[in-house]
Motif scaffolding. Structure first.
Motif, PDB file in Angstrom:
ATOM      1  N   ILE A 200       0.878  -1.178   0.000  1.00  0.00           N
ATOM      2  CA  ILE A 200       0.000   0.000   0.000  1.00  0.00           C
ATOM      3  C   ILE A 200       0.907   1.218   0.000  1.00  0.00           C
ATOM      4  O   ILE A 200       1.771   1.354   0.876  1.00  0.00           O
ATOM      5  CB  ILE A 200      -0.932  -0.006   1.222  1.00  0.00           C
ATOM      6  CG1 ILE A 200      -1.827  -1.246   1.201  1.00  0.00           C
ATOM      7  CG2 ILE A 200      -1.778   1.255   1.269  1.00  0.00           C
ATOM      8  CD1 ILE A 200      -2.673  -1.417   2.460  1.00  0.00           C
ATOM      9  N   LEU A 201       0.732   2.092  -0.974  1.00  0.00           N
ATOM     10  CA  LEU A 201       1.686   3.170  -1.232  1.00  0.00           C
ATOM     11  C   LEU A 201       1.026   4.532  -1.068  1.00  0.00           C
ATOM     12  O   LEU A 201      -0.107   4.746  -1.495  1.00  0.00           O
ATOM     13  CB  LEU A 201       2.238   3.031  -2.654  1.00  0.00           C
ATOM     14  CG  LEU A 201       3.212   4.098  -3.144  1.00  0.00           C
ATOM     15  CD1 LEU A 201       4.519   4.023  -2.352  1.00  0.00           C
ATOM     16  CD2 LEU A 201       3.474   3.924  -4.638  1.00  0.00           C
ATOM     17  N   VAL A 202       1.759   5.459  -0.447  1.00  0.00           N
ATOM     18  CA  VAL A 202       1.354   6.867  -0.380  1.00  0.00           C
ATOM     19  C   VAL A 202       2.421   7.670  -1.107  1.00  0.00           C
ATOM     20  O   VAL A 202       3.551   7.804  -0.616  1.00  0.00           O
ATOM     21  CB  VAL A 202       1.201   7.359   1.075  1.00  0.00           C
ATOM     22  CG1 VAL A 202       0.783   8.829   1.090  1.00  0.00           C
ATOM     23  CG2 VAL A 202       0.184   6.521   1.827  1.00  0.00           C
ATOM     24  N   ALA A 203       2.078   8.170  -2.309  1.00  0.00           N
ATOM     25  CA  ALA A 203       3.035   8.898  -3.138  1.00  0.00           C
ATOM     26  C   ALA A 203       2.264   9.634  -4.230  1.00  0.00           C
ATOM     27  O   ALA A 203       1.045   9.471  -4.374  1.00  0.00           O
ATOM     28  CB  ALA A 203       4.062   7.942  -3.746  1.00  0.00           C
ATOM     29  N   THR A 204       2.981  10.427  -5.029  1.00  0.00           N
ATOM     30  CA  THR A 204       2.332  11.094  -6.162  1.00  0.00           C
ATOM     31  C   THR A 204       2.254  10.182  -7.379  1.00  0.00           C
ATOM     32  O   THR A 204       1.526  10.475  -8.326  1.00  0.00           O
ATOM     33  CB  THR A 204       3.101  12.368  -6.547  1.00  0.00           C
ATOM     34  OG1 THR A 204       4.433  12.003  -6.969  1.00  0.00           O
ATOM     35  CG2 THR A 204       3.186  13.325  -5.365  1.00  0.00           C
ATOM     36  N   TRP A 205       3.008   9.090  -7.368  1.00  0.00           N
ATOM     37  CA  TRP A 205       3.016   8.099  -8.453  1.00  0.00           C
ATOM     38  C   TRP A 205       2.415   6.805  -7.923  1.00  0.00           C
ATOM     39  O   TRP A 205       2.558   6.497  -6.723  1.00  0.00           O
ATOM     40  CB  TRP A 205       4.466   7.878  -8.914  1.00  0.00           C
ATOM     41  CG  TRP A 205       4.604   6.941 -10.075  1.00  0.00           C
ATOM     42  CD1 TRP A 205       4.608   7.263 -11.392  1.00  0.00           C
ATOM     43  CD2 TRP A 205       4.756   5.515 -10.009  1.00  0.00           C
ATOM     44  NE1 TRP A 205       4.751   6.132 -12.158  1.00  0.00           N
ATOM     45  CE2 TRP A 205       4.841   5.038 -11.333  1.00  0.00           C
ATOM     46  CE3 TRP A 205       4.802   4.594  -8.974  1.00  0.00           C
ATOM     47  CZ2 TRP A 205       4.999   3.702 -11.650  1.00  0.00           C
ATOM     48  CZ3 TRP A 205       4.950   3.248  -9.265  1.00  0.00           C
ATOM     49  CH2 TRP A 205       5.048   2.816 -10.596  1.00  0.00           C
ATOM     50  N   PRO A 206       1.727   6.010  -8.758  1.00  0.00           N
ATOM     51  CA  PRO A 206       1.530   6.172 -10.201  1.00  0.00           C
ATOM     52  C   PRO A 206       0.308   7.020 -10.527  1.00  0.00           C
ATOM     53  O   PRO A 206      -0.580   7.181  -9.692  1.00  0.00           O
ATOM     54  CB  PRO A 206       1.319   4.725 -10.666  1.00  0.00           C
ATOM     55  CG  PRO A 206       0.632   4.073  -9.495  1.00  0.00           C
ATOM     56  CD  PRO A 206       1.236   4.693  -8.268  1.00  0.00           C
ATOM     57  N   THR A 207       0.278   7.495 -11.743  1.00  0.00           N
ATOM     58  CA  THR A 207      -0.904   8.168 -12.278  1.00  0.00           C
ATOM     59  C   THR A 207      -1.253   7.542 -13.621  1.00  0.00           C
ATOM     60  O   THR A 207      -0.392   6.939 -14.282  1.00  0.00           O
ATOM     61  CB  THR A 207      -0.672   9.671 -12.472  1.00  0.00           C
ATOM     62  OG1 THR A 207       0.354   9.864 -13.472  1.00  0.00           O
ATOM     63  CG2 THR A 207      -0.233  10.331 -11.174  1.00  0.00           C
ATOM     64  N   LYS A 208      -2.500   7.679 -14.027  1.00  0.00           N
ATOM     65  CA  LYS A 208      -2.928   7.115 -15.307  1.00  0.00           C
ATOM     66  C   LYS A 208      -2.124   7.723 -16.449  1.00  0.00           C
ATOM     67  O   LYS A 208      -1.704   7.025 -17.386  1.00  0.00           O
ATOM     68  CB  LYS A 208      -4.420   7.369 -15.503  1.00  0.00           C
ATOM     69  CG  LYS A 208      -4.958   6.830 -16.823  1.00  0.00           C
ATOM     70  CD  LYS A 208      -6.424   7.163 -17.007  1.00  0.00           C
ATOM     71  CE  LYS A 208      -7.284   6.420 -16.001  1.00  0.00           C
ATOM     72  NZ  LYS A 208      -8.735   6.641 -16.251  1.00  0.00           N
ATOM     73  N   GLU A 209      -1.867   9.025 -16.370  1.00  0.00           N
ATOM     74  CA  GLU A 209      -1.146   9.705 -17.440  1.00  0.00           C
ATOM     75  C   GLU A 209       0.290   9.197 -17.552  1.00  0.00           C
ATOM     76  O   GLU A 209       0.799   8.947 -18.656  1.00  0.00           O
ATOM     77  CB  GLU A 209      -1.149  11.219 -17.201  1.00  0.00           C
ATOM     78  CG  GLU A 209      -2.521  11.877 -17.280  1.00  0.00           C
ATOM     79  CD  GLU A 209      -3.385  11.602 -16.059  1.00  0.00           C
ATOM     80  OE1 GLU A 209      -4.605  11.802 -16.151  1.00  0.00           O
ATOM     81  OE2 GLU A 209      -2.828  11.174 -15.021  1.00  0.00           O
ATOM     82  N   ALA A 210       0.957   9.022 -16.396  1.00  0.00           N
ATOM     83  CA  ALA A 210       2.339   8.547 -16.419  1.00  0.00           C
ATOM     84  C   ALA A 210       2.434   7.131 -16.983  1.00  0.00           C
ATOM     85  O   ALA A 210       3.348   6.814 -17.751  1.00  0.00           O
ATOM     86  CB  ALA A 210       2.931   8.597 -15.017  1.00  0.00           C
ATOM     87  N   LEU A 211       1.481   6.277 -16.606  1.00  0.00           N
ATOM     88  CA  LEU A 211       1.505   4.904 -17.110  1.00  0.00           C
ATOM     89  C   LEU A 211       1.216   4.849 -18.606  1.00  0.00           C
ATOM     90  O   LEU A 211       1.799   4.034 -19.328  1.00  0.00           O
ATOM     91  CB  LEU A 211       0.482   4.063 -16.340  1.00  0.00           C
ATOM     92  CG  LEU A 211       0.779   3.853 -14.854  1.00  0.00           C
ATOM     93  CD1 LEU A 211      -0.370   3.115 -14.187  1.00  0.00           C
ATOM     94  CD2 LEU A 211       2.076   3.087 -14.662  1.00  0.00           C
TER      95      LEU A 211
END
Length: 306
Positions: A200-211
């Motif tokens: 379980i991650l708390v970060a600004t990544w991933p995003t749909k756009e980046a993927l």
């Protein structure tokens, strides 16, 4: 006030100057009824008072006999429990549970010496401006994690049973996030499962756009191409059959028939140049590859503990 037409009647001079006739027996009857009602109410009040006193005595007795709560956590676990509690309470205050989004990631995420694999995930935005932080979790934990955060927000504290569950099976890790799709180091928080590769991650990544940018790049292998896949620290050459929820299925040359090697897409690279031409000599015909559906293939992969 003056006598009326009979001994039973009274004449009352009203404020507007008119005389009103009352029956004395009727007045006495109404007065008696009111007195009886007062007596009944007093009796009910006494009964309620006795009941309250009895309940108070029972409560005091329970408090005297109740065993004081003693923490069952070892002293070394207290800091971990405190950190987990603070994390969930902070997430409950900042997460926007009304806007979940599902993503197929397919990347290994190393943070603080621990690595997790993000496949199909659910993602919620955090309502704080800096960096557009997001909470990302395996899709199978969407309902349970969402309910935990909602209840924590409602009551103002984390459920003790849920806290003990995470304390027993998950590690809280703070560090910098860097992946092939996110090369710039970013301070992040990770909950890593102890017996599987889930996280379980708390970060600004991933995003749909980046993927979308990463998967649209020509370096990403396509089904049918010769690839090299890393599995448990070793590399194998084979054919990429397909990608599902960020996991690549590869028919390795070293595998017997009917066995597939399943690994995160980030562990697969396309062969190019002379090596690809040499490997193409062992390319399996399409007709043969279609004989066995992927769903019926045996997978050379460990089962993850959920």
């Amino acid at each position: 006030l003056k006598p009326g037409h009979g001994s039973r009647d009274l004449m009352v001079l009203a404020s507007d100057g008119f005389e009103v006739l009352f029956d004395s027996e009727d007045l006495q009857f109404e007065y008696d009824e009111a007195c009886d009602e007062v007596i009944d109410l007093l009796a009910e009040l006494r009964a309620a008072t006795l009941e309250v006193q009895e309940l108070s005595l029972r409560l005091k007795a329970c408090r005297r006999t109740k065993t004081p709560a003693v923490s069952t956590l070892p002293a070394a676990e207290e800091p971990r429990a405190r950190d987990l509690r603070q994390l969930f309470e902070w997430l409950a205050k900042t997460v926007d549970l009304s806007h979940p989004e599902t993503l197929d990631v397919g990347f290994e995420v190393p943070i603080g010496g621990r690595s997790v694999h993000l496949h199909r995930v659910v993602q919620w935005p955090l309502t704080i401006a800096p960096g557009a932080l997001k909470l990302t979790a395996p899709i199978q934990h969407q309902e349970a994690l969402g309910q935990l955060l909602a209840s924590t927000r409602a009551v103002g504290k984390v459920d003790s049973d849920a806290l003990m569950h995470f304390l027993a099976g998950w590690d809280l890790i703070a560090g910098e996030l860097t992946t092939a799709a996110h090369p710039v180091p970013e301070p992040s928080v990770l909950l890593a499962h102890r017996t599987s590769t889930q996280g379980i991650l708390v970060a600004t990544w991933p995003t749909k756009e980046a993927l979308q940018v990463v998967y649209a790049a020509p370096i990403v292998p396509q089904p049918g191409e010769r690839v090299e896949v890393e599995y448990e620290g070793q590399c194998y050459v084979g054919i990429l059959y397909g990608v599902d929820n960020g996991m690549a299925s590869v028919r390795c040359d070293a595998d017997p028939p009917g066995v597939m090697t399943v690994a995160p897409l980030s562990h697969v690279r396309r062969l190019d140049g002379e090596l690809a031409q040499e490997e193409a000599l062992t390319l399996i015909p399409v007709a043969e590859r279609e004989e066995v559906p992927l769903s019926k293939m045996h997978r050379r992969t460990k089962s993850s503990a959920l």
